[in-house]
Scaffold this motif. Structure first.
Motif, PDB file in Angstrom:
ATOM      1  N   ILE A 153      -4.484  -7.712  -0.213  1.00 17.92           N
ATOM      2  CA  ILE A 153      -5.866  -7.241  -0.087  1.00 17.92           C
ATOM      3  C   ILE A 153      -6.509  -7.844   1.167  1.00 17.92           C
ATOM      4  O   ILE A 153      -7.187  -7.159   1.942  1.00 17.92           O
ATOM      5  CB  ILE A 153      -6.675  -7.654  -1.336  1.00 17.92           C
ATOM      6  CG1 ILE A 153      -6.177  -6.900  -2.560  1.00 17.92           C
ATOM      7  CG2 ILE A 153      -8.157  -7.388  -1.142  1.00 17.92           C
ATOM      8  CD1 ILE A 153      -6.677  -7.514  -3.856  1.00 17.92           C
ATOM      9  N   ILE A 208      -1.921   4.818   2.618  1.00 20.55           N
ATOM     10  CA  ILE A 208      -3.121   4.392   3.336  1.00 20.55           C
ATOM     11  C   ILE A 208      -3.784   5.655   3.883  1.00 20.55           C
ATOM     12  O   ILE A 208      -3.157   6.426   4.614  1.00 20.55           O
ATOM     13  CB  ILE A 208      -2.782   3.408   4.480  1.00 20.55           C
ATOM     14  CG1 ILE A 208      -2.133   2.142   3.919  1.00 20.55           C
ATOM     15  CG2 ILE A 208      -4.037   3.072   5.278  1.00 20.55           C
ATOM     16  CD1 ILE A 208      -1.574   1.190   4.968  1.00 20.55           C
ATOM     17  N   GLY A 227      -5.215  -6.091   4.051  1.00 24.53           N
ATOM     18  CA  GLY A 227      -5.786  -4.744   4.108  1.00 24.53           C
ATOM     19  C   GLY A 227      -7.189  -4.736   4.711  1.00 24.53           C
ATOM     20  O   GLY A 227      -7.492  -3.937   5.595  1.00 24.53           O
ATOM     21  N   LEU A 235      -9.402  -1.759   6.282  1.00 26.20           N
ATOM     22  CA  LEU A 235      -9.728  -0.870   5.159  1.00 26.20           C
ATOM     23  C   LEU A 235     -11.157  -1.145   4.707  1.00 26.20           C
ATOM     24  O   LEU A 235     -11.686  -2.251   4.914  1.00 26.20           O
ATOM     25  CB  LEU A 235      -8.767  -1.105   3.983  1.00 26.20           C
ATOM     26  CG  LEU A 235      -7.285  -0.859   4.253  1.00 26.20           C
ATOM     27  CD1 LEU A 235      -6.466  -1.173   3.003  1.00 26.20           C
ATOM     28  CD2 LEU A 235      -7.043   0.585   4.702  1.00 26.20           C
ATOM     29  N   VAL A 248      -9.997  -0.822  -1.400  1.00 28.29           N
ATOM     30  CA  VAL A 248      -8.638  -0.964  -1.933  1.00 28.29           C
ATOM     31  C   VAL A 248      -8.676  -0.481  -3.380  1.00 28.29           C
ATOM     32  O   VAL A 248      -9.597  -0.819  -4.137  1.00 28.29           O
ATOM     33  CB  VAL A 248      -8.142  -2.426  -1.846  1.00 28.29           C
ATOM     34  CG1 VAL A 248      -6.826  -2.598  -2.587  1.00 28.29           C
ATOM     35  CG2 VAL A 248      -7.979  -2.841  -0.382  1.00 28.29           C
ATOM     36  N   GLY A 300      -6.738   1.979   0.867  1.00 26.44           N
ATOM     37  CA  GLY A 300      -5.347   1.604   0.564  1.00 26.44           C
ATOM     38  C   GLY A 300      -5.110   1.668  -0.932  1.00 26.44           C
ATOM     39  O   GLY A 300      -5.913   1.168  -1.722  1.00 26.44           O
ATOM     40  N   GLN A 301      -3.979   2.329  -1.315  1.00 23.20           N
ATOM     41  CA  GLN A 301      -3.583   2.455  -2.746  1.00 23.20           C
ATOM     42  C   GLN A 301      -2.485   1.448  -3.014  1.00 23.20           C
ATOM     43  O   GLN A 301      -1.390   1.575  -2.461  1.00 23.20           O
ATOM     44  CB  GLN A 301      -2.975   3.833  -3.001  1.00 23.20           C
ATOM     45  CG  GLN A 301      -3.922   4.991  -3.004  1.00 23.20           C
ATOM     46  CD  GLN A 301      -4.585   5.175  -4.352  1.00 23.20           C
ATOM     47  OE1 GLN A 301      -4.257   4.442  -5.294  1.00 23.20           O
ATOM     48  NE2 GLN A 301      -5.496   6.104  -4.438  1.00 23.20           N
ATOM     49  N   VAL A 302      -2.730   0.488  -3.887  1.00 22.64           N
ATOM     50  CA  VAL A 302      -1.768  -0.592  -4.123  1.00 22.64           C
ATOM     51  C   VAL A 302      -0.786  -0.231  -5.237  1.00 22.64           C
ATOM     52  O   VAL A 302      -1.164   0.361  -6.245  1.00 22.64           O
ATOM     53  CB  VAL A 302      -2.535  -1.886  -4.522  1.00 22.64           C
ATOM     54  CG1 VAL A 302      -1.564  -3.013  -4.869  1.00 22.64           C
ATOM     55  CG2 VAL A 302      -3.457  -2.323  -3.398  1.00 22.64           C
ATOM     56  N   PHE A 319       0.878  -1.164   0.000  1.00 27.52           N
ATOM     57  CA  PHE A 319       0.000   0.000   0.000  1.00 27.52           C
ATOM     58  C   PHE A 319       0.918   1.217   0.000  1.00 27.52           C
ATOM     59  O   PHE A 319       1.520   1.548   1.017  1.00 27.52           O
ATOM     60  CB  PHE A 319      -0.909  -0.009   1.237  1.00 27.52           C
ATOM     61  CG  PHE A 319      -1.935  -1.113   1.224  1.00 27.52           C
ATOM     62  CD1 PHE A 319      -2.929  -1.134   0.255  1.00 27.52           C
ATOM     63  CD2 PHE A 319      -1.896  -2.131   2.161  1.00 27.52           C
ATOM     64  CE1 PHE A 319      -3.883  -2.149   0.221  1.00 27.52           C
ATOM     65  CE2 PHE A 319      -2.836  -3.151   2.135  1.00 27.52           C
ATOM     66  CZ  PHE A 319      -3.835  -3.165   1.173  1.00 27.52           C
TER      67      PHE A 319
END
Ligand SMILES: CC(C)(COP(=O)(O)OP(=O)(O)OC[C@H]1O[C@@H](n2cnc3c(N)ncnc32)[C@H](O)[C@@H]1OP(=O)(O)O)[C@@H](O)C(=O)NCCC(=O)NCCS
Length: 182
Positions: free
Chosen positions: A117, A86, A120, A126, A129, A93-95, A83
């Motif tokens: 994921i 976050i 997360g 989260l 995602v 969350g940015q992957v 991530f």
């Protein structure tokens, strides 16, 4: 140490300063391959640059605002995922991810992102995602598509990589959709 076993051959570990040499080595060997899609290659000239990146990521990890993992295939670093950001207020969350070219086309990143994921939604609580991929980066786009993300739209001309401006395909997966898949 933070460590997750995905299969006999595949593990992920929290990226630590001790990984800097091996990670820089992988980056350096894959410069040409990675440069088409990643904007930071020219700024990564030595293992100390990689170490600084890792240290800064660990500071963010301590605040709960990022989580960067190395992907270990048969004991060697094959790539990176995590991530990158976050958003703790909104639970998003940015992957991000990349692989050394020799480790591609085996499904390693797809299973590692699936594990991320799960971490997360379950551990980091989260509720969303997100994965953003350059619209022409079909191999990258195939990962959220395989994992059941929704393609939510396109952000036009949002990232400069070398001489090119890329648009991003935005993919999202919500906690409710992740639970529904179980
Ligand atoms: C994006 C990137 C990680 C994708 O790599 P990849 O090897 O295609 O992804 P995976 O490890 O998930 O492997 C998928 C491939 O393995 C195959 N595969 C084999 N077993 C598989 C399995 N069990 N599950 C899923 N795929 C499997 C798939 O068919 C696919 O191959 P194909 O493209 O020939 O159909 C890689 O292209 C990369 O690092 N690119 C440069 C950096 C980059 O673009 N980063 C993303 C920025 S948004």
């Amino acid at each position: 140490m933070f460590y997750r076993r995905i299969s006999e051959d595949l593990q992920v570990a929290l990226t630590l300063p001790q990984h800097a040499e091996a990670l820089f080595d992988l980056t350096d060997r894959n410069r040409t391959y990675l440069k088409a899609w990643l904007p930071w290659l020219d700024a990564t000239k030595s293992a100390s640059d990689t170490k600084r990146f890792i240290e800064s990521n660990l500071e963010s990890f301590a605040k709960g605002t990022a989580l960067n993992e190395v992907l270990l295939y048969q004991g060697s670093i094959a790539g990176v995922l995590g991530f990158n950001e976050i958003d703790t207020f909104n639970g998003i969350g940015q992957v991000g991810y990349w692989l050394g070219e020799a480790y591609t086309r085996r499904g390693l990143m797809t299973v590692a992102v699936a594990d991320l994921i799960q971490l997360g939604f379950q551990d980091l609580r989260l509720q969303r995602v997100e994965i953003r991929c350059a619209t022409e980066n079909w191999r990258s786009r195939a990962i959220p598509e395989r994992l059941g993300f929704q393609h939510e739209g396109t952000l036009r001309n949002v990232e400069r990589v070398g001489q090119r401006l890329h648009s991003h395909a935005v993919y999202g997966l919500l906690r409710s959709e992740f639970q529904a898949k179980d």
